[in-house]
Design a protein around this motif. Structure first.
Motif, PDB file in Angstrom:
ATOM      1  N   VAL A 270       7.733 -14.257  14.564  1.00 43.56           N
ATOM      2  CA  VAL A 270       8.291 -12.963  14.172  1.00 43.56           C
ATOM      3  C   VAL A 270       7.594 -12.508  12.890  1.00 43.56           C
ATOM      4  N   PRO A 271       7.036 -11.309  12.864  1.00 42.05           N
ATOM      5  CA  PRO A 271       6.334 -10.828  11.653  1.00 42.05           C
ATOM      6  C   PRO A 271       7.237 -10.896  10.423  1.00 42.05           C
ATOM      7  N   GLU A 272       6.656 -11.180   9.287  1.00 40.60           N
ATOM      8  CA  GLU A 272       7.436 -11.287   8.059  1.00 40.60           C
ATOM      9  C   GLU A 272       7.680  -9.911   7.440  1.00 40.60           C
ATOM     10  N   GLY A 273       8.517  -9.899   6.402  1.00 33.79           N
ATOM     11  CA  GLY A 273       8.801  -8.663   5.689  1.00 33.79           C
ATOM     12  C   GLY A 273       9.813  -7.796   6.420  1.00 33.79           C
ATOM     13  N   GLU A 274       9.684  -6.484   6.269  1.00 34.26           N
ATOM     14  CA  GLU A 274      10.640  -5.548   6.851  1.00 34.26           C
ATOM     15  C   GLU A 274      10.714  -5.668   8.369  1.00 34.26           C
ATOM     16  N   ASP A 275       9.607  -5.975   9.015  1.00 33.62           N
ATOM     17  CA  ASP A 275       9.592  -6.107  10.476  1.00 33.62           C
ATOM     18  C   ASP A 275      10.487  -7.259  10.937  1.00 33.62           C
ATOM     19  N   ARG A 276      10.609  -8.264  10.093  1.00 33.50           N
ATOM     20  CA  ARG A 276      11.465  -9.410  10.458  1.00 33.50           C
ATOM     21  C   ARG A 276      12.931  -9.003  10.467  1.00 33.50           C
TER      22      ARG A 276
ATOM     23  N   ALA B 249      24.773  -8.167  21.580  1.00 34.44           N
ATOM     24  CA  ALA B 249      26.150  -7.672  21.559  1.00 34.44           C
ATOM     25  C   ALA B 249      26.441  -6.718  22.708  1.00 34.44           C
ATOM     26  N   GLU B 250      25.422  -6.040  23.231  1.00 32.22           N
ATOM     27  CA  GLU B 250      25.640  -4.999  24.228  1.00 32.22           C
ATOM     28  C   GLU B 250      25.786  -5.518  25.660  1.00 32.22           C
ATOM     29  N   VAL B 251      25.111  -6.596  26.002  1.00 30.38           N
ATOM     30  CA  VAL B 251      25.195  -7.138  27.367  1.00 30.38           C
ATOM     31  C   VAL B 251      25.465  -8.634  27.308  1.00 30.38           C
ATOM     32  N   ASN B 252      26.068  -9.160  28.382  1.00 28.04           N
ATOM     33  CA  ASN B 252      26.475 -10.562  28.354  1.00 28.04           C
ATOM     34  C   ASN B 252      25.555 -11.482  29.139  1.00 28.04           C
ATOM     35  N   SER B 253      24.390 -10.993  29.524  1.00 32.24           N
ATOM     36  CA  SER B 253      23.448 -11.830  30.270  1.00 32.24           C
ATOM     37  C   SER B 253      22.041 -11.612  29.738  1.00 32.24           C
ATOM     38  N   SER B 254      21.327 -12.698  29.512  1.00 30.97           N
ATOM     39  CA  SER B 254      19.974 -12.609  28.954  1.00 30.97           C
ATOM     40  C   SER B 254      18.997 -11.924  29.908  1.00 30.97           C
ATOM     41  N   GLU B 255      19.348 -11.816  31.199  1.00 25.34           N
ATOM     42  CA  GLU B 255      18.435 -11.172  32.145  1.00 25.34           C
ATOM     43  C   GLU B 255      18.241  -9.688  31.816  1.00 25.34           C
ATOM     44  N   TYR B 256      19.187  -9.094  31.065  1.00 26.04           N
ATOM     45  CA  TYR B 256      19.080  -7.673  30.715  1.00 26.04           C
ATOM     46  C   TYR B 256      18.542  -7.449  29.306  1.00 26.04           C
ATOM     47  N   TYR B 257      18.354  -8.515  28.544  1.00 31.50           N
ATOM     48  CA  TYR B 257      17.994  -8.367  27.131  1.00 31.50           C
ATOM     49  C   TYR B 257      16.734  -7.515  26.920  1.00 31.50           C
ATOM     50  N   SER B 258      15.670  -7.811  27.627  1.00 30.03           N
ATOM     51  CA  SER B 258      14.398  -7.120  27.377  1.00 30.03           C
ATOM     52  C   SER B 258      14.480  -5.642  27.755  1.00 30.03           C
ATOM     53  N   LYS B 259      15.313  -5.299  28.757  1.00 33.08           N
ATOM     54  CA  LYS B 259      15.481  -3.892  29.146  1.00 33.08           C
ATOM     55  C   LYS B 259      16.292  -3.125  28.095  1.00 33.08           C
ATOM     56  N   VAL B 260      17.363  -3.755  27.590  1.00 33.93           N
ATOM     57  CA  VAL B 260      18.143  -3.115  26.531  1.00 33.93           C
ATOM     58  C   VAL B 260      17.270  -2.910  25.301  1.00 33.93           C
TER      59      VAL B 260
ATOM     60  N   ALA C 288      17.504 -13.303  22.599  1.00 34.93           N
ATOM     61  CA  ALA C 288      17.631 -11.925  22.113  1.00 34.93           C
ATOM     62  C   ALA C 288      16.490 -11.581  21.155  1.00 34.93           C
ATOM     63  N   ILE C 289      16.106 -12.538  20.317  1.00 36.55           N
ATOM     64  CA  ILE C 289      14.998 -12.307  19.380  1.00 36.55           C
ATOM     65  C   ILE C 289      13.695 -12.110  20.150  1.00 36.55           C
ATOM     66  N   THR C 290      13.491 -12.927  21.159  1.00 32.32           N
ATOM     67  CA  THR C 290      12.287 -12.796  21.989  1.00 32.32           C
ATOM     68  C   THR C 290      12.261 -11.437  22.686  1.00 32.32           C
ATOM     69  N   ALA C 291      13.421 -10.982  23.161  1.00 34.32           N
ATOM     70  CA  ALA C 291      13.498  -9.669  23.819  1.00 34.32           C
ATOM     71  C   ALA C 291      13.188  -8.546  22.835  1.00 34.32           C
ATOM     72  N   ALA C 292      13.640  -8.691  21.581  1.00 35.02           N
ATOM     73  CA  ALA C 292      13.353  -7.680  20.562  1.00 35.02           C
ATOM     74  C   ALA C 292      11.858  -7.629  20.245  1.00 35.02           C
ATOM     75  N   LEU C 293      11.216  -8.773  20.320  1.00 34.28           N
ATOM     76  CA  LEU C 293       9.769  -8.842  20.076  1.00 34.28           C
ATOM     77  C   LEU C 293       8.968  -8.332  21.261  1.00 34.28           C
ATOM     78  N   HIS C 294       9.481  -8.588  22.469  1.00 36.05           N
ATOM     79  CA  HIS C 294       8.738  -8.269  23.685  1.00 36.05           C
ATOM     80  C   HIS C 294       9.620  -7.498  24.668  1.00 36.05           C
ATOM     81  N   PRO C 295       9.887  -6.216  24.394  1.00 40.29           N
ATOM     82  CA  PRO C 295      10.723  -5.434  25.306  1.00 40.29           C
ATOM     83  C   PRO C 295      10.029  -5.233  26.654  1.00 40.29           C
ATOM     84  N   ALA C 296      10.833  -5.045  27.688  1.00 40.61           N
ATOM     85  CA  ALA C 296      10.282  -4.810  29.021  1.00 40.61           C
ATOM     86  C   ALA C 296       9.593  -3.448  29.066  1.00 40.61           C
ATOM     87  N   ASP C 297       8.706  -3.268  30.028  1.00 41.47           N
ATOM     88  CA  ASP C 297       8.062  -1.970  30.221  1.00 41.47           C
ATOM     89  C   ASP C 297       8.989  -1.056  31.010  1.00 41.47           C
ATOM     90  N   GLY C 298       9.179   0.161  30.554  1.00 41.93           N
ATOM     91  CA  GLY C 298      10.038   1.106  31.262  1.00 41.93           C
ATOM     92  C   GLY C 298      10.331   2.327  30.420  1.00 41.93           C
TER      93      GLY C 298
END
Length: 393
Positions: free
Chosen positions: A252-258, A270-281, A344-354
Motif C-alpha cells: 500500500v503506498p505510503e503517505g496520504e494514499d495509505r 461496511a457496505e457488503v457482507n461478502s468479499s466477492e463484492y468488495y472489488s466492485k463496491v 477489503a484493503i486489496t479491493a481498495a487497491l485493485h478495484p474491479a473494471d466497470g
C-alpha cells in the motif's frame, strides 16, 4: 487335472525306499511318446510346485496384514487404557491461573499444564485435544491443580473463558475493540481514552498520515494483554505496528494514499457482507469520486452519528453537520470508519473494471448484491430490494 496329479504321485513311488538305501535308477523310456509324457509330467510338477509356493506366500502375507492390524488395535487399545490411567479424576484442588501465549502449540501447552500439575499427563491432554479437533485460545484461564484432562481442554477451547488477551476483529470500530478489551480484562477504559483522545499521545504511536486518529490503524488479530497497568499504550503500539507491517506487505503506498486506501477499504467492508463484492463496491466509490458525485453511503453516516446502520433515522441521514454524511457531503469521509481486513484493503487497491455507479443488496437474507450503471437500472434494483425484503421497507 486329477489324472495328472495321480500320475505325479504314482511316479513318486519309485523314489521311495528304505532309509539310507539308494533307489534304483529309473527304467529308460520305451518310446518317444513315453519321453514326451515324462517331460510334460516334469513341467506339470514344476508348475504345481510354483503354484504351491505362490499360494503359501500369499497366505503368509495376508496373515501378516491381519497380524499387523491386530497388533495395532491392541496397541491403540493399550494406549487408550494407559491414557485413562494417566489422568486425574477431577474436578481439581487448588485454584491456579494458567496462561496460553500467542503462537503456542498444543504440546507446548500440554507440557506446561503437566509442569503446573494441572493435568497428570501431557500426552493424555494432547490426545484429547487432537481427537476432538479443539482449538486452544491465548489468554489467562482460571483452572485448578489435579483436573481431568478433558475438563481442562474444554475450558481452554472456549474463548469466552479466556482473560488476558485482546482481539481486533476486521470491520470493527476502535470504540468496539477498546470496550471489549476493557470488559474482558478489567481495565479502566479511561486509560485507553487518555491516549486515543489526546493528539499528542496518539502522535507518538501513529504514523503522520493517520492525523492522530486510530480508526483503521489497528491490525485485526489476537494480542496478549500482559500487565494491565501498561496494557493500553503497549497494546495500541503493537496493533499499529502490526498494521503498518501488513500495509507494507500488501504494498500500500505510503503517505496520504495509505490513509485514503484505508478509508475506502473500511467503507467497502461496511457496505457488503461478502468479499466477492468488495472489488466492485470499490470501483463504485472510485467512479463516483471521479464524477464529483456524493458517495451516498449509509455506513459512513452511521459512523459519524455513533450508531449502526440499522439505527439510522431520517434526521440523521439529512444532517449535513455530520462530516461523515456522504449522502450530502462530497468526497471521502475524514477518516476510516472501521479497521478493515486484508480482502477489503486489496479491493481498495485493485478495484474491479466497470462503469457502475450504484449497488443494492437486493436480498438481505442471502446478501446478494447487484450493480447498476444508470439511475434507471438502480431504480429497478431498489424495486427488487423492496420486493425481496418487505419487512425492511
Amino acid at each position: 487335472m486329477s489324472d495328472d496329479l495321480h500320475d505325479f504321485f504314482e511316479s513318486d513311488e519309485a523314489w521311495e525306499g528304505n532309509a539310507g538305501v539308494s533307489p534304483l535308477p529309473p527304467s529308460p523310456p520305451r518310446s518317444r511318446r513315453e519321453m514326451r509324457r515324462q517331460r510334460a509330467l516334469k513341467k506339470r510338477k514344476r508348475l504345481i510346485l510354483v503354484v504351491i509356493l505362490v499360494v503359501s506366500l500369499v497366505v503368509v502375507a495376508v496373515g501378516g496384514v491381519f497380524a499387523t492390524r491386530a497388533i495395532k488395535s491392541w496397541r491403540h487399545a493399550n494406549m487408550a487404557q494407559e491414557s485413562v490411567a494417566e489422568d486425574y479424576s477431577g474436578p481439581g484442588d487448588s485454584a491456579v491461573a494458567f496462561t496460553i501465549k500467542q503462537g503456542q502449540g498444543v504440546m507446548e501447552v500440554a507440557n506446561a499444564l503437566q509442569n503446573a500439575e494441572i493435568v497428570k499427563s501431557s500426552e493424555t491432554f494432547a490426545t484429547y485435544v487432537s481427537s476432538n479437533n479443539l482449538t486452544l485460545y491465548p489468554g489467562t484461564y482460571a483452572l485448578k491443580t489435579h483436573m481431568k484432562a478433558s475438563q481442562v481442554a474444554q475450558v481452554l477451547s472456549d474463548q469466552g473463558n479466556a482473560k488476558g488477551f485482546a482481539e481486533v476483529r476486521q470491520g470493527e470500530r476502535v470504540s468496539e475493540v477498546i470496550d471489549r478489551i476493557c470488559t474482558d480484562n478489567d481495565i479502566d477504559k479511561s486509560k485507553f481514552e487518555a491516549i486515543i483522545n489526546n493528539k499528542d499521545e496518539a502522535a507518538k504511536i501513529l504514523p503522520a498520515e493517520a492525523n492522530g486518529n486510530f480508526e483503521g490503524w489497528l491490525e485485526p488479530g489476537t494480542y496478549t494483554v500482559g500487565d494491565v497497568n501498561t496494557a493500553p499504550e503497549r497494546l495500541l503500539k503493537e496493533m499499529v505496528q502490526a498494521r503498518i507491517k501488513k500495509l507494507d506487505e500488501l504494498k500500500v503506498p505510503e503517505g496520504e494514499d495509505r490513509e485514503k486506501t484505508l478509508i475506502i477499504a473500511s467503507i467497502v467492508e461496511a457496505e457488503v457482507n461478502s468479499s466477492e463484492y468488495y472489488s466492485k463496491v470499490s470501483r463504485v466509490i472510485y467512479n463516483r469520486l471521479s464524477k464529483n458525485m456524493t458517495l451516498g453511503m449509509d455506513s459512513t453516516v452511521a459512523y459519524g452519528a455513533g450508531v449502526n446502520g440499522m439505527q439510522l433515522t431520517n434526521d440523521q441521514l439529512q444532517d449535513a453537520s455530520n462530516p461523515y454524511n456522504t449522502r450530502i457531503n462530497k468526497g471521502l469521509p475524514p477518516t476510516p470508519i472501521s479497521n478493515p481486513g486484508d480482502d477489503a484493503i486489496t479491493a481498495a487497491l485493485h478495484p474491479a473494471d466497470g462503469n457502475w455507479l450504484y449497488f443494492v443488496t437486493t436480498n438481505l437474507s442471502t446478501g446478494e448484491t447487484k450493480f447498476a450503471e444508470t439511475d434507471e437500472e438502480f431504480q429497478k434494483l431498489v424495486q427488487e430490494y423492496r420486493s425481496n425484503n418487505p419487512d425492511a421497507n
